[in-house]
Design a protein around this motif. Structure first.
Motif, mmCIF file in Angstrom:
data_model
loop_
_atom_site.group_PDB
_atom_site.id
_atom_site.type_symbol
_atom_site.label_atom_id
_atom_site.label_comp_id
_atom_site.label_asym_id
_atom_site.label_seq_id
_atom_site.Cartn_x
_atom_site.Cartn_y
_atom_site.Cartn_z
ATOM 1 N N GLU A 8 55.096 115.808 68.533
ATOM 2 C CA GLU A 8 56.036 115.182 67.598
ATOM 3 C C GLU A 8 55.652 115.595 66.184
ATOM 4 O OE1 GLU A 8 58.674 113.645 65.563
ATOM 5 O OE2 GLU A 8 58.906 112.911 67.631
ATOM 6 N N ASP A 9 56.604 116.179 65.425
ATOM 7 C CA ASP A 9 56.263 116.675 64.090
ATOM 8 C C ASP A 9 56.374 115.605 63.012
ATOM 9 O OD1 ASP A 9 59.247 117.650 62.618
ATOM 10 O OD2 ASP A 9 59.146 117.007 64.698
ATOM 11 N N GLU A 10 57.140 114.548 63.226
ATOM 12 C CA GLU A 10 57.285 113.500 62.214
ATOM 13 C C GLU A 10 56.091 112.553 62.273
ATOM 14 O OE1 GLU A 10 60.301 109.876 60.960
ATOM 15 O OE2 GLU A 10 60.860 111.248 62.573
ATOM 16 N N GLU A 11 55.367 112.438 61.183
ATOM 17 C CA GLU A 11 54.111 111.692 61.176
ATOM 18 C C GLU A 11 54.293 110.219 61.544
ATOM 19 O OE1 GLU A 11 50.250 110.848 58.241
ATOM 20 O OE2 GLU A 11 51.977 112.006 57.528
ATOM 21 N N THR A 12 55.318 109.578 61.004
ATOM 22 C CA THR A 12 55.535 108.157 61.291
ATOM 23 C C THR A 12 55.780 107.927 62.778
ATOM 24 O OG1 THR A 12 56.456 107.803 59.080
ATOM 25 C CG2 THR A 12 56.932 106.136 60.745
ATOM 26 N N MET A 13 56.641 108.751 63.369
ATOM 27 C CA MET A 13 56.929 108.629 64.797
ATOM 28 C C MET A 13 55.696 108.973 65.631
ATOM 29 S SD MET A 13 58.931 107.909 67.283
ATOM 30 C CE MET A 13 60.540 107.735 66.503
ATOM 31 N N ARG A 14 54.937 109.960 65.190
ATOM 32 C CA ARG A 14 53.717 110.353 65.908
ATOM 33 C C ARG A 14 52.723 109.200 65.956
ATOM 34 N NH1 ARG A 14 53.054 114.941 63.385
ATOM 35 N NH2 ARG A 14 51.408 114.293 61.950
ATOM 36 N N ASP A 15 52.543 108.531 64.821
ATOM 37 C CA ASP A 15 51.624 107.388 64.771
ATOM 38 C C ASP A 15 52.128 106.239 65.642
ATOM 39 O OD1 ASP A 15 50.046 108.805 63.030
ATOM 40 O OD2 ASP A 15 50.781 107.781 61.227
ATOM 41 N N LEU A 16 53.435 106.000 65.617
ATOM 42 C CA LEU A 16 54.022 104.928 66.418
ATOM 43 C C LEU A 16 53.819 105.183 67.914
ATOM 44 C CD1 LEU A 16 55.804 102.378 66.695
ATOM 45 C CD2 LEU A 16 57.794 103.895 66.625
ATOM 46 N N LEU A 17 54.073 106.411 68.356
ATOM 47 C CA LEU A 17 53.901 106.752 69.765
ATOM 48 C C LEU A 17 52.438 106.645 70.188
ATOM 49 C CD1 LEU A 17 56.306 109.825 69.945
ATOM 50 C CD2 LEU A 17 56.637 107.636 71.087
ATOM 51 N N ALA A 18 51.543 107.091 69.312
ATOM 52 C CA ALA A 18 50.113 107.016 69.628
ATOM 53 C C ALA A 18 49.671 105.572 69.829
ATOM 54 C CB ALA A 18 49.292 107.670 68.516
ATOM 55 N N LYS A 19 50.079 104.687 68.934
ATOM 56 C CA LYS A 19 49.690 103.277 69.039
ATOM 57 C C LYS A 19 50.317 102.629 70.266
ATOM 58 C CE LYS A 19 49.059 102.648 64.050
ATOM 59 N NZ LYS A 19 49.587 102.023 62.819
ATOM 60 N N LEU A 20 51.584 102.910 70.497
ATOM 61 C CA LEU A 20 52.306 102.300 71.614
ATOM 62 C C LEU A 20 51.685 102.699 72.955
ATOM 63 C CD1 LEU A 20 54.799 100.716 72.619
ATOM 64 C CD2 LEU A 20 56.068 102.877 72.525
ATOM 65 N N LEU A 21 51.430 103.977 73.140
ATOM 66 C CA LEU A 21 50.904 104.463 74.419
ATOM 67 C C LEU A 21 49.439 104.093 74.612
ATOM 68 C CD1 LEU A 21 52.654 107.939 74.375
ATOM 69 C CD2 LEU A 21 53.183 106.055 75.918
ATOM 70 N N THR A 22 48.667 104.123 73.535
ATOM 71 C CA THR A 22 47.257 103.737 73.629
ATOM 72 C C THR A 22 47.132 102.261 73.996
ATOM 73 O OG1 THR A 22 46.621 105.415 72.005
ATOM 74 C CG2 THR A 22 45.061 103.628 72.408
ATOM 75 N N HIS A 23 47.951 101.444 73.363
ATOM 76 C CA HIS A 23 47.933 100.006 73.656
ATOM 77 C C HIS A 23 48.320 99.737 75.112
ATOM 78 C CE1 HIS A 23 48.151 95.718 72.851
ATOM 79 N NE2 HIS A 23 49.345 95.685 73.427
ATOM 80 N N GLY A 25 47.436 101.483 77.552
ATOM 81 C CA GLY A 25 46.337 101.866 78.432
ATOM 82 C C GLY A 25 46.232 103.344 78.746
ATOM 83 N N TYR A 26 47.000 104.185 78.047
ATOM 84 C CA TYR A 26 46.958 105.619 78.299
ATOM 85 C C TYR A 26 46.024 106.315 77.304
ATOM 86 C CZ TYR A 26 51.234 104.456 80.847
ATOM 87 O OH TYR A 26 52.150 103.885 81.694
ATOM 88 N N GLU A 27 45.470 107.433 77.737
ATOM 89 C CA GLU A 27 44.738 108.309 76.816
ATOM 90 C C GLU A 27 45.751 109.272 76.211
ATOM 91 O OE1 GLU A 27 41.358 111.849 76.901
ATOM 92 O OE2 GLU A 27 41.425 110.381 78.537
ATOM 93 N N VAL A 28 45.824 109.329 74.888
ATOM 94 C CA VAL A 28 46.886 110.073 74.211
ATOM 95 C C VAL A 28 46.291 111.196 73.363
ATOM 96 C CG1 VAL A 28 48.882 109.921 72.681
ATOM 97 C CG2 VAL A 28 48.259 107.964 74.108
ATOM 98 N N VAL A 29 46.864 112.386 73.505
ATOM 99 C CA VAL A 29 46.514 113.539 72.674
ATOM 100 C C VAL A 29 47.764 113.933 71.901
ATOM 101 C CG1 VAL A 29 45.766 115.944 72.654
ATOM 102 C CG2 VAL A 29 44.750 114.334 74.294
ATOM 103 N N MET A 30 47.656 114.038 70.593
ATOM 104 C CA MET A 30 48.809 114.295 69.740
ATOM 105 C C MET A 30 48.858 115.758 69.301
ATOM 106 S SD MET A 30 49.973 111.255 69.843
ATOM 107 C CE MET A 30 51.409 111.556 68.788
ATOM 108 N N ALA A 31 50.083 116.276 69.166
ATOM 109 C CA ALA A 31 50.315 117.617 68.626
ATOM 110 C C ALA A 31 51.436 117.531 67.606
ATOM 111 C CB ALA A 31 50.695 118.580 69.748
ATOM 112 N N SER A 32 51.315 118.309 66.534
ATOM 113 C CA SER A 32 52.250 118.185 65.416
ATOM 114 C C SER A 32 53.373 119.223 65.423
ATOM 115 C CB SER A 32 51.489 118.278 64.089
ATOM 116 O OG SER A 32 50.792 119.511 64.015
#
Length: 215
Positions: A8-23, A25-32
């Motif tokens: 996900e290239d949009e920083e706000t959406m990237r942060d939202l997805l990371a928090k949502l999926l981590t919460h 219980g998933y292990e999340v790796v982000m790419a921009s």
């Protein structure tokens, strides 16, 4: 723990997805961007990839097609495009699911669970709980190590497919792991002891096939 790659290239959406999926219980790796997503895809084994369609460098559809050619992987496409023709283009390209922005967080999580095979019907014998690395067989918890869980889950995601030892090493241990066929065979024996010999069948000269037998 189930590992998800998010492009996900949009920083706000990237942060939202990371928090949502981590919460969840998933292990999340982000790419921009698309190239970053492909690079991380080749470095690590993932159970699911979530891609934004309109990423820079390489768009999500191009990235998804390349990933699909390399190995069996579930892909969820996120996009602001929401015309029927757009959805058709995504599904025809082989992407497993499509979610138009904006979307509700609970809808995303249900789509993720469905793609990962974590939403079971009453007839399902195996139920996976990724946050706890726990599996229940016919309602009884199985005592599995982390790698045993990951191997069993990969089999589950690829039911009735013949998988080579090399595919299993790449999917569960990754490219850089010093793991050989004997290690895979050893883990298979341990899983058979825990889930039963009928679940994992040997395909002589090729590898293994996973099927869930009826009671």
């Amino acid at each position: 723990m189930v590992r998800i790659l998010v492009g996900e290239d949009e920083e706000t959406m990237r942060d939202l997805l990371a928090k949502l999926l981590t919460h969840a219980g998933y292990e999340v790796v982000m790419a921009s961007d698309g190239e970053d997503a492909l690079e991380k895809f080749y470095q690590t084994a993932f159970e699911l990839v979530i891609l934004d369609w309109m990423m820079p460098k390489r768009d999500g559809l191009t990235v998804a097609k390349q990933m699909k050619r390399e190995r069996p992987i579930k892909v969820l496409m996120l996009t602001a495009k929401n015309l029927p023709a757009d959805e058709v283009a995504v599904l025809v390209a082989g992407v497993d699911d499509y979610l138009a922005k904006p979307f509700h967080a609970e809808v995303l999580l249900v789509r993720v669970q469905k793609l990962l095979g974590l939403i079971q019907g009453d007839d399902q014998r195996l139920v996976f709980y990724p946050a706890e690395l726990n599996v229940r067989l016919d309602g009884t918890p199985l005592s599995l190590t982390k790698k045993e869980y990951e191997l069993l889950y990969y089999f589950y995601q690829n039911q009735q497919r013949v998988l080579t030892r090399e595919q299993l090493v790449l999917a569960v241990w990754g490219m850089e792991a010093e793991t050989d066929a004997r290690t895979v065979d050893s883990f298979i024996r341990r899983l058979r002891d825990k889930v039963g010999t009928a679940f994992i069948q040997t395909v002589y000269g090729t590898g293994y096939r996973f099927e869930i037998p009826k009671k």
